[in-house]
Design a protein around this motif. Structure first.
Motif, PDB file in Angstrom:
ATOM      1  N   VAL A 142      19.612  -1.920  47.514  1.00  0.00           N
ATOM      2  CA  VAL A 142      19.679  -1.614  49.043  1.00  0.00           C
ATOM      3  C   VAL A 142      18.991  -2.393  49.714  1.00  0.00           C
ATOM      4  CG1 VAL A 142      20.045   0.783  48.431  1.00  0.00           C
ATOM      5  CG2 VAL A 142      17.628   0.108  48.857  1.00  0.00           C
ATOM      6  N   GLY A 143      19.362  -2.397  51.215  1.00  0.00           N
ATOM      7  CA  GLY A 143      18.653  -3.289  52.035  1.00  0.00           C
ATOM      8  C   GLY A 143      17.182  -2.272  52.415  1.00  0.00           C
ATOM      9  N   LYS A 144      16.080  -3.071  52.808  1.00  0.00           N
ATOM     10  CA  LYS A 144      14.860  -2.260  53.169  1.00  0.00           C
ATOM     11  C   LYS A 144      15.065  -0.993  54.142  1.00  0.00           C
ATOM     12  CE  LYS A 144      13.093  -5.321  56.421  1.00  0.00           C
ATOM     13  NZ  LYS A 144      11.890  -6.229  56.934  1.00  0.00           N
ATOM     14  N   THR A 199      25.886  -0.962  44.963  1.00  0.00           N
ATOM     15  CA  THR A 199      25.539  -1.696  46.234  1.00  0.00           C
ATOM     16  C   THR A 199      25.583  -0.329  47.117  1.00  0.00           C
ATOM     17  OG1 THR A 199      27.774  -1.732  47.248  1.00  0.00           O
ATOM     18  CG2 THR A 199      26.980  -3.577  45.839  1.00  0.00           C
ATOM     19  N   PRO A 200      24.739  -0.449  48.298  1.00  0.00           N
ATOM     20  CA  PRO A 200      24.913   0.439  49.256  1.00  0.00           C
ATOM     21  C   PRO A 200      26.474   0.671  49.641  1.00  0.00           C
ATOM     22  CG  PRO A 200      23.556  -0.662  50.225  1.00  0.00           C
ATOM     23  CD  PRO A 200      24.212  -1.539  48.903  1.00  0.00           C
ATOM     24  N   ILE A 201      27.272   1.752  50.115  1.00  0.00           N
ATOM     25  CA  ILE A 201      28.465   1.712  50.481  1.00  0.00           C
ATOM     26  C   ILE A 201      28.319   1.709  51.881  1.00  0.00           C
ATOM     27  CG2 ILE A 201      29.426   2.848  48.619  1.00  0.00           C
ATOM     28  CD1 ILE A 201      29.221   5.713  50.300  1.00  0.00           C
ATOM     29  N   TYR A 202      29.094   0.816  52.485  1.00  0.00           N
ATOM     30  CA  TYR A 202      28.835   0.089  53.867  1.00  0.00           C
ATOM     31  C   TYR A 202      29.486   0.929  54.955  1.00  0.00           C
ATOM     32  CZ  TYR A 202      27.196  -3.582  51.084  1.00  0.00           C
ATOM     33  OH  TYR A 202      26.429  -4.227  49.995  1.00  0.00           O
ATOM     34  N   PHE A 224      16.142   6.869  52.305  1.00  0.00           N
ATOM     35  CA  PHE A 224      17.139   7.676  51.739  1.00  0.00           C
ATOM     36  C   PHE A 224      17.455   7.825  50.351  1.00  0.00           C
ATOM     37  CE2 PHE A 224      17.983   6.156  56.181  1.00  0.00           C
ATOM     38  CZ  PHE A 224      18.398   7.338  56.525  1.00  0.00           C
ATOM     39  N   HIS A 225      17.182   6.241  49.732  1.00  0.00           N
ATOM     40  CA  HIS A 225      17.465   6.223  48.303  1.00  0.00           C
ATOM     41  C   HIS A 225      16.260   6.788  47.352  1.00  0.00           C
ATOM     42  CE1 HIS A 225      20.862   4.099  49.613  1.00  0.00           C
ATOM     43  NE2 HIS A 225      21.398   3.932  48.484  1.00  0.00           N
ATOM     44  N   ALA A 226      15.019   6.582  47.763  1.00  0.00           N
ATOM     45  CA  ALA A 226      13.822   6.657  46.909  1.00  0.00           C
ATOM     46  C   ALA A 226      13.288   8.012  47.369  1.00  0.00           C
ATOM     47  CB  ALA A 226      12.973   5.402  47.285  1.00  0.00           C
ATOM     48  N   HIS A 260      15.796  -4.879  49.090  1.00  0.00           N
ATOM     49  CA  HIS A 260      15.561  -6.281  49.416  1.00  0.00           C
ATOM     50  C   HIS A 260      15.428  -6.589  50.860  1.00  0.00           C
ATOM     51  CE1 HIS A 260      19.460  -6.671  51.428  1.00  0.00           C
ATOM     52  NE2 HIS A 260      20.295  -6.380  50.251  1.00  0.00           N
ATOM     53  N   GLY A 261      15.119  -7.848  51.364  1.00  0.00           N
ATOM     54  CA  GLY A 261      14.631  -8.023  52.748  1.00  0.00           C
ATOM     55  C   GLY A 261      16.033  -8.238  53.626  1.00  0.00           C
ATOM     56  N   TRP A 262      15.648  -8.779  54.802  1.00  0.00           N
ATOM     57  CA  TRP A 262      16.272  -8.392  56.070  1.00  0.00           C
ATOM     58  C   TRP A 262      16.677  -9.966  56.447  1.00  0.00           C
ATOM     59  CZ3 TRP A 262      18.960  -4.642  56.645  1.00  0.00           C
ATOM     60  CH2 TRP A 262      19.752  -4.286  57.719  1.00  0.00           C
ATOM     61  N   GLY A 269      25.088 -10.128  55.747  1.00  0.00           N
ATOM     62  CA  GLY A 269      23.929  -9.148  55.245  1.00  0.00           C
ATOM     63  C   GLY A 269      24.672  -8.156  54.243  1.00  0.00           C
ATOM     64  N   HIS A 270      25.819  -7.638  54.256  1.00  0.00           N
ATOM     65  CA  HIS A 270      26.488  -7.055  53.430  1.00  0.00           C
ATOM     66  C   HIS A 270      26.887  -7.961  52.245  1.00  0.00           C
ATOM     67  CE1 HIS A 270      27.755  -5.360  57.648  1.00  0.00           C
ATOM     68  NE2 HIS A 270      27.006  -4.267  56.962  1.00  0.00           N
ATOM     69  N   MET A 271      27.246  -9.091  52.375  1.00  0.00           N
ATOM     70  CA  MET A 271      27.759 -10.001  51.496  1.00  0.00           C
ATOM     71  C   MET A 271      26.389 -10.185  50.546  1.00  0.00           C
ATOM     72  SD  MET A 271      28.889 -13.728  51.563  1.00  0.00           S
ATOM     73  CE  MET A 271      27.063 -14.308  51.599  1.00  0.00           C
ATOM     74  N   LYS A 280      17.658 -11.822  65.157  1.00  0.00           N
ATOM     75  CA  LYS A 280      18.733 -10.453  64.596  1.00  0.00           C
ATOM     76  C   LYS A 280      20.088 -10.671  64.741  1.00  0.00           C
ATOM     77  CE  LYS A 280      18.309  -5.466  65.574  1.00  0.00           C
ATOM     78  NZ  LYS A 280      18.852  -5.048  64.324  1.00  0.00           N
ATOM     79  N   MET A 281      20.770 -10.293  63.693  1.00  0.00           N
ATOM     80  CA  MET A 281      22.101 -10.318  63.706  1.00  0.00           C
ATOM     81  C   MET A 281      22.833  -9.279  64.579  1.00  0.00           C
ATOM     82  SD  MET A 281      24.023 -11.464  60.409  1.00  0.00           S
ATOM     83  CE  MET A 281      22.560 -11.119  59.303  1.00  0.00           C
ATOM     84  N   SER A 282      23.747  -9.335  65.473  1.00  0.00           N
ATOM     85  CA  SER A 282      24.078  -8.221  66.301  1.00  0.00           C
ATOM     86  C   SER A 282      25.345  -8.758  66.852  1.00  0.00           C
ATOM     87  CB  SER A 282      23.335  -7.711  67.182  1.00  0.00           C
ATOM     88  OG  SER A 282      23.448  -8.344  68.420  1.00  0.00           O
TER      89      SER A 282
HETATM   90  O1  ME8 Z   1      23.245   1.778  55.652  1.00  0.00           O
HETATM   91  N1  ME8 Z   1      20.066  -8.612  56.036  1.00  0.00           N
HETATM   92  O2  ME8 Z   1      25.512   1.289  55.557  1.00  0.00           O
HETATM   93  P1  ME8 Z   1      25.393  -0.421  56.533  1.00  0.00           P
HETATM   94  C1  ME8 Z   1      20.198  -8.079  54.889  1.00  0.00           C
HETATM   95  N2  ME8 Z   1      26.318   3.475  54.976  1.00  0.00           N
HETATM   96  N3  ME8 Z   1      20.977  -7.013  54.421  1.00  0.00           N
HETATM   97  C2  ME8 Z   1      21.970  -6.432  55.349  1.00  0.00           C
HETATM   98  C3  ME8 Z   1      21.706  -6.988  56.788  1.00  0.00           C
HETATM   99  C4  ME8 Z   1      20.870  -8.219  57.069  1.00  0.00           C
HETATM  100  N4  ME8 Z   1      20.833  -8.518  58.345  1.00  0.00           N
HETATM  101  N5  ME8 Z   1      22.606  -5.995  57.289  1.00  0.00           N
HETATM  102  C5  ME8 Z   1      23.100  -5.292  56.695  1.00  0.00           C
HETATM  103  C6  ME8 Z   1      24.519   1.984  55.426  1.00  0.00           C
HETATM  104  N6  ME8 Z   1      22.496  -5.463  55.187  1.00  0.00           N
HETATM  105  C7  ME8 Z   1      24.924   3.214  54.811  1.00  0.00           C
HETATM  106  C8  ME8 Z   1      24.553   3.123  53.276  1.00  0.00           C
HETATM  107  S1  ME8 Z   1      24.552   4.024  50.704  1.00  0.00           S
HETATM  108  C9  ME8 Z   1      24.706   5.659  50.006  1.00  0.00           C
HETATM  109  C10 ME8 Z   1      25.036   4.435  52.596  1.00  0.00           C
HETATM  110  C11 ME8 Z   1      22.899  -4.719  54.095  1.00  0.00           C
HETATM  111  O3  ME8 Z   1      26.776  -0.660  56.567  1.00  0.00           O
HETATM  112  C12 ME8 Z   1      21.709  -4.142  53.471  1.00  0.00           C
HETATM  113  O4  ME8 Z   1      21.936  -3.843  52.007  1.00  0.00           O
HETATM  114  O5  ME8 Z   1      24.459  -0.087  57.742  1.00  0.00           O
HETATM  115  C13 ME8 Z   1      21.616  -2.651  54.031  1.00  0.00           C
HETATM  116  O6  ME8 Z   1      21.009  -1.692  53.291  1.00  0.00           O
HETATM  117  C14 ME8 Z   1      23.168  -2.382  54.189  1.00  0.00           C
HETATM  118  O7  ME8 Z   1      23.777  -3.664  54.395  1.00  0.00           O
HETATM  119  C15 ME8 Z   1      23.384  -1.276  55.314  1.00  0.00           C
HETATM  120  O8  ME8 Z   1      24.603  -1.252  55.184  1.00  0.00           O
END
Ligand code: ME8
Length: 521
Positions: free
Chosen positions: A263-265, A11-14, A270-272, A293-295, A23-25, A302-304
């Motif tokens: 990863v999310g889009k 997974t990405p590291i959050y 960064f990844h590709a 994947h999508g958002w 979104g993270h889940m 938008k979630m905030s």
């Molecule tokens: O970007 N819908 O961390 P981050 C879908 N630390 N997925 C979502 C989402 C949403 N609304 N919100 C978050 C980072 N995500 C960096 C990553 S990796 C080497 C470093 C998911 O905490 C999605 O996977 O901002 C997105 O790419 C990630 O959380 C971003 O997490």
């Protein structure tokens, strides 16, 4: 015996600047389903998740909370671990970028890049968005009517001027384009690969990979006035966790290159682009695939934090159940597309797909067995064409689902499962086993046996998606833990007539709408 094939999914590291939301889940859930699927399919799996704890954004969040960054990150990182426990995620490791193993790994990577003449000292003057932790060219920005400059993501940018090390990204344009051309599935979905290719074709500038205006990061070896750019630090986590810089270990040789970085889009570039360039520059293989994947939005928004609509996974699970949430999120939206979360659609899926289709099938078959077959697996007698047709569908199921999972098409895997569920419900209606009880008990036994076999196949294949519910169904069929993997699908491992089965209990309750929680944090 040959060693099991390896499968490494990450997974990405959050960022630990905030609490986890759906979104993270979602991303971690997708990886969990893949990891579980591959384990059941005989693979040696490593499933990695973790937290990204350095950089200006986290530093600022810590200050805003009035805490030292390390104290703050310890606290927030724990929320992501708690989420993994709450969701029953099966990650094999949880990495934090503040760990010693990661410092060692990043500094070793830096030294290798320096030794390979991939890094040089210069100075940076340009735009930076703390929210994205990303540098932007002037041409990428837009200006609001109020005169504020914004990154394409909508994040505000600030002007930065400081001494900085640069990575020679400009050298990697051709090798990257070759990588994409030779591996058309390197980025999925395909439409996203096109975005990446056109970005790289547009020309690559050397990338600033160190900062000097704050301290919260991994010190650059031999030049501690600089900390490493947080993305170089963060991406390296994928190799730290398998032992980098010790590349001659079994773990590293087994698991690198990774099979899928999920990863999310938002973080595809960064990844590709950057990550495979860093790796190739260090003499390491790029990953096999990056899936973007999508958002998710919530009820169209938008979630905030400021809107207060970020959905807390805990709340969601309390309202609907863990497996239900796992199912709905992967079923509702074709994986790769954007999705909108609504409580109404969650309830519709729970009551329609789970309670009516799947739950009813299991419940009516198992209660007939309890009532009419003395609570044991009935004996199958001669089979009709209708019986054989349903069993044939079951036997083909895993192949279809496997092909879908190899493309991370979770929704297609679930569609294939539901096609069999619907076929089995159609078979129940046609065969009407309740009417056979008096007229032809032997035929009733055959029909119920065929249905139990269908349910066994369905439950085995649903395990990655809904591990607890599938486990409870298998318990009710008296299928032991040692015979629940995909190698035990098929006729050779069919249920044995006469085996006692426990009293059936409903697995997928209906969700009463009046009791629905709002689910917002
Ligand atoms: O970007 N819908 O961390 P981050 C879908 N630390 N997925 C979502 C989402 C949403 N609304 N919100 C978050 C980072 N995500 C960096 C990553 S990796 C080497 C470093 C998911 O905490 C999605 O996977 O901002 C997105 O790419 C990630 O959380 C971003 O997490």
């Amino acid at each position: 015996m040959a060693a099991a094939p390896a499968y490494y999914v990450t997974t990405p590291i959050y960022y630990v600047n905030d609490v986890p939301h759906i979104g993270h889940m979602y991303t971690t859930l997708a990886c969990d389903v893949l990891a579980r699927f591959k384990r059941l399919d005989g693979f040696n799996v490593k499933f990695l998740t973790g937290t990204d704890e350095h950089g200006q954004k986290v530093d600022k969040a810590a200050r805003a909370a009035g805490l030292e960054p390390k104290v703050f990150t310890d606290k927030v990182s724990e929320n992501f671990r708690a989420l993994a426990r709450l969701m029953n995620f099966s990650n094999d490791d949880f990495i934090r970028t503040t760990e010693e193993r990661h410092l060692r790994s990043c500094q070793a990577l830096w030294r290798t890049l320096l030794a390979n003449d991939q890094i040089y000292l210069g100075s940076y003057a340009g735009w930076y968005a703390v929210r994205d932790e990303a540098f932007y060219a002037e041409s990428e920005l837009t200006t609001t009517p109020g005169g504020e400059k914004l990154a394409p993501s909508g994040a505000p940018v600030e002007w930065v001027e400081e001494p900085s090390y640069f990575f020679r990204l400009s050298r990697w344009q051709e090798p990257l384009l070759r990588l994409y051309a030779d591996n058309p599935d390197f980025v999925l979905p395909r439409s996203r690969l096109n975005e990446v290719v056109s970005f790289v074709r547009g020309g690559l500038q050397d990338l600033s990979v160190s900062r000097t205006t704050f301290q919260w990061g991994i010190p650059v070896p031999d030049d501690p006035a600089h900390v490493m750019y947080v993305w170089l630090d963060a991406l390296t986590n994928y190799i730290t966790a398998i032992g980098y810089p010790d590349t001659d270990t079994e773990d590293f040789r087994t698991f690198w290159p990774a099979d899928v970085h999920m990863v999310g889009k938002d973080i595809l570039r960064f990844h590709a682009v950057y990550w495979p360039a860093f790796l190739m520059a260090a003499g390491l293989a790029p990953p096999k695939r990056v899936f973007a994947h999508g958002w998710w939005t919530v009820e169209g928004q938008k979630m905030s934090k400021s809107l207060g609509n970020a959905i807390d996974p805990l709340h969601l699970i309390e309202s609907y159940g863990r497996d239900q949430v796992r199912y709905v999120m992967l079923r509702e939206v074709p994986f790769g597309n954007d999705g909108d979360f609504s409580h109404e659609s969650v309830v519709a899926r729970i009551n329609g797909d789970l309670a009516n289709d799947y739950g009813n099938l299991v419940q009516r078959v198992l209660s007939m067995v309890a009532k009419n077959c003395g609570g044991v697996v009935p004996s199958p007698a001669d089979r009709t064409g209708d019986d054989a047709a349903l069993l044939e569908l079951c036997h083909r199921l895993i192949t279809t689902v496997r092909q879908a999972m190899d493309r991370q098409a979770f929704h297609e895997g679930l569609d294939a499962l539901w096609a069999v569920i619907r076929a089995a419900n159609g078979y129940v209606d046609r065969q009407a086993p309740w009417a056979l009880r008096k007229s032809d008990p032997a035929r009733m036994g055959t029909v119920l046996y065929v249905l139990m076999e269908a349910i066994r196949h369905l439950a085995i294949v649903t395990q990655p998606f809904m591990p607890e519910a599938a486990g409870r169904i298998l318990d009710q069929l008296a299928v032991g833990p040692a015979v629940r993997d995909f190698a035990h699908l098929g006729q050779d491992h069919a249920l044995v007539a006469g085996t006692p089965v426990p009293t059936p209990r409903g697995v997928f309750p209906r969700h009463e709408v009046e009791a629905a929680g709002q689910g917002t944090a």
